[in-house]
Write a protein that holds these residues in place. Structure first.
Motif, short mmCIF file in Angstrom:
data_model
loop_
_atom_site.label_atom_id
_atom_site.label_comp_id
_atom_site.label_asym_id
_atom_site.label_seq_id
_atom_site.Cartn_x
_atom_site.Cartn_y
_atom_site.Cartn_z
N HIS A 175 7.43 -82.96 51.02
CA HIS A 175 6.34 -83.42 50.18
C HIS A 175 6.72 -84.72 49.50
CE1 HIS A 175 5.82 -78.98 50.33
NE2 HIS A 175 4.53 -79.26 50.36
N SER A 176 5.73 -85.38 48.94
CA SER A 176 5.97 -86.56 48.12
C SER A 176 5.07 -86.51 46.90
CB SER A 176 5.72 -87.85 48.91
OG SER A 176 4.34 -88.04 49.14
N THR A 177 5.52 -87.12 45.82
CA THR A 177 4.71 -87.30 44.62
C THR A 177 4.42 -88.78 44.50
OG1 THR A 177 5.77 -85.41 43.52
CG2 THR A 177 4.60 -86.98 42.12
N GLU A 178 3.16 -89.14 44.53
CA GLU A 178 2.79 -90.56 44.54
C GLU A 178 2.98 -91.18 43.15
OE1 GLU A 178 2.35 -92.05 47.50
OE2 GLU A 178 2.94 -90.03 48.06
N ARG A 179 2.92 -92.50 43.12
CA ARG A 179 3.26 -93.24 41.91
C ARG A 179 2.32 -92.96 40.74
NH1 ARG A 179 3.20 -98.98 44.79
NH2 ARG A 179 1.13 -98.13 45.26
N ASN A 180 1.08 -92.59 41.01
CA ASN A 180 0.10 -92.37 39.95
C ASN A 180 -0.32 -90.90 39.86
OD1 ASN A 180 -1.24 -92.27 42.38
ND2 ASN A 180 -3.06 -93.35 41.66
N SER A 181 0.63 -89.99 40.09
CA SER A 181 0.31 -88.57 40.10
C SER A 181 1.50 -87.74 39.60
CB SER A 181 -0.08 -88.12 41.50
OG SER A 181 -0.31 -86.72 41.55
N GLU A 198 -16.20 -104.56 35.80
CA GLU A 198 -15.34 -105.70 36.09
C GLU A 198 -13.94 -105.28 36.50
OE1 GLU A 198 -15.30 -108.35 32.81
OE2 GLU A 198 -17.40 -108.96 33.03
N ARG A 199 -13.50 -104.14 36.00
CA ARG A 199 -12.18 -103.66 36.40
C ARG A 199 -12.23 -102.14 36.56
NH1 ARG A 199 -8.07 -103.86 31.24
NH2 ARG A 199 -9.51 -103.14 29.62
N THR A 200 -11.35 -101.64 37.43
CA THR A 200 -11.35 -100.22 37.76
C THR A 200 -9.96 -99.63 37.61
OG1 THR A 200 -11.93 -98.60 39.48
CG2 THR A 200 -10.95 -100.66 40.22
N PRO A 201 -9.83 -98.41 37.10
CA PRO A 201 -8.52 -97.78 36.93
C PRO A 201 -8.12 -96.98 38.16
CG PRO A 201 -10.19 -96.41 35.93
CD PRO A 201 -10.92 -97.61 36.52
N GLY A 202 -6.94 -96.37 38.08
CA GLY A 202 -6.51 -95.46 39.14
C GLY A 202 -5.28 -95.89 39.91
N GLY A 203 -4.86 -97.14 39.74
CA GLY A 203 -3.70 -97.60 40.49
C GLY A 203 -2.38 -97.19 39.87
N GLY A 262 -13.63 -90.05 35.88
CA GLY A 262 -13.29 -91.32 36.50
C GLY A 262 -12.47 -92.25 35.63
N LYS A 263 -12.18 -91.88 34.39
CA LYS A 263 -11.37 -92.71 33.52
C LYS A 263 -9.88 -92.34 33.67
CE LYS A 263 -14.81 -93.66 29.95
NZ LYS A 263 -15.12 -93.62 28.50
N ALA A 264 -9.03 -93.30 33.36
CA ALA A 264 -7.59 -93.05 33.47
C ALA A 264 -7.10 -92.13 32.36
CB ALA A 264 -6.83 -94.38 33.43
N GLY A 270 -12.57 -99.40 32.27
CA GLY A 270 -13.47 -99.05 33.36
C GLY A 270 -13.46 -97.58 33.72
N ARG A 271 -14.34 -97.24 34.64
CA ARG A 271 -14.42 -95.88 35.15
C ARG A 271 -14.59 -95.95 36.65
NH1 ARG A 271 -18.64 -93.80 32.31
NH2 ARG A 271 -20.13 -93.63 34.02
N ALA A 272 -13.68 -95.37 37.40
CA ALA A 272 -13.69 -95.45 38.86
C ALA A 272 -15.03 -94.98 39.41
CB ALA A 272 -12.55 -94.62 39.43
N GLY A 273 -15.57 -95.77 40.32
CA GLY A 273 -16.83 -95.41 40.97
C GLY A 273 -18.08 -95.89 40.26
N LYS A 274 -17.97 -96.38 39.03
CA LYS A 274 -19.14 -96.85 38.29
C LYS A 274 -19.58 -98.22 38.80
CE LYS A 274 -20.80 -97.81 33.61
NZ LYS A 274 -20.44 -97.85 32.17
N ALA A 275 -20.87 -98.39 39.00
CA ALA A 275 -21.39 -99.65 39.54
C ALA A 275 -21.35 -100.76 38.49
CB ALA A 275 -22.83 -99.44 40.01
N GLY A 276 -21.05 -101.97 38.95
CA GLY A 276 -21.12 -103.15 38.10
C GLY A 276 -19.97 -103.36 37.15
#
Length: 322
Positions: free
Chosen positions: A183-189, A102-107, A115-117, A94-100
């Protein structure tokens, strides 16, 4: 933002400085050092059923190299810890923000500009440490586990915090802890950011702070009874007090563990005023809440254990709007 390459440069320069110390001082630094390689394979599927939204389904492989040095000899000892980690994407559609879709990345992985992982990402965390008597100071990357601050390890790579911490065991049966997180570094960054709370960290008015102060005490009153007090303060957001009691009772048959906790959280700085909350220093909360931090939490957990088996009974109550 603190980039991974910058962290790597700091690690190499700090290691070079350590190697420049005379060999006598290096004895315990090298002798007591250790390095561990750990692998972690992680799959997550968050399928939202109560609304029309794409599911989050991701799979990845991570590698962790954890180096911990000893301390140099002398009244004041110096040391260095380095934690390097790298994650490789095995599946993420998937690509985050794309309409329609079934699954979205980024977590689990950071996103590309389209928008792709990303295919992979990594970090290097460096922590300098100093020991005097039974007191240790740490500066750099931290993985705290305290009642008022716990790092999140619920994804492929863990959340990291950056700051300073002092832990002292000079008094028998008493451990004192204090420090500051910036500061903090988040899990997906791979980047580090300021600190915030739910409700204030999204949208155009997102607000952050780089000052989280904490202090606490763990007192072993008897061999079976632990008493705790911790304080945390995220500037312009909240103040929090924690009181805890943990008791282990050996019974004629089995054992009973009692774990009692109480948190009191109140507003701080800009979150205290309506004008500050209008700027975005708000907390998410119940419908109709003003966004001012104000809550109490009580919890009790009783666990009976026998021959490797345990049975627990718990209760928790929260009051306040946010």
């Amino acid at each position: 933002m603190h980039k991974t390459l910058l962290a790597q440069g700091v690690a190499l320069s700090a290691l070079g400085a350590a190697l420049a110390v005379p060999s006598v001082a290096q004895a315990e630094f090298i002798k007591d050092s250790s390095a561990t390689l750990r692998l972690k394979n992680f799959y997550i599927n968050q399928d939202v059923r109560n609304q029309d939204a794409p599911r989050s389904e991701e799979w990845g492989q991570a590698f962790f190299l954890d180096y911990k040095s000893g301390f140099t000899e002398g009244p004041v000892g110096f040391g260095l810890d380095v934690l390097a980690m790298h994650a490789i994407r095995l599946d993420d559609g998937g690509r985050a923000g794309k309409a329609g879709i079934e699954r979205t990345p980024g977590g689990m992985f950071p996103l590309e500009s389209n928008g792709k992982a990303k295919n992979d990402f990594g970090r290097v965390g460096v922590t300098g440490k100093l020991r005097f008597s039974k007191t240790e100071a740490r500066l750099g990357t931290l993985l705290p586990r305290m009642p008022v601050l716990v790092y999140n390890d619920g994804r492929l790579l863990p959340q990291l915090f950056h700051g300073a911490q002092i832990t002292s065991n000079e008094i028998k049966d008493l451990t004192l802890t204090a420090g500051k997180i910036e500061h903090s570094t988040e899990r997906n960054s791979s980047d580090s950011y300021g600190l915030s709370i739910s409700g204030a960290n999204s949208g155009r008015r997102a607000q952050f702070s780089n000052e989280f102060y904490f202090a606490g005490a763990d007192y072993k009153a008897t061999k079976d009874l632990l008493l705790q007090y911790y304080y945390g303060n995220l500037r312009d957001f909240y103040k929090q007090h924690f009181f805890g009691l943990v008791h282990d009772w050996k019974l004629p048959v089995g054992a009973l563990k009692t774990d009692l906790r109480y948190f009191y959280s109140d507003s701080d700085g800009k979150n205290e005023s309506a004008s500050g909350r209008a700027e975005g220093y708000v907390s998410s909360g119940a419908n109709g809440s003003s966004g001012e931090v104000d809550n109490n939490l009580w919890s009790a957990m009783f666990t009976y254990s026998l021959s490797g088996h345990s049975l627990g009974l718990g209760y928790q109550k929260v009051t306040g709007n946010s």
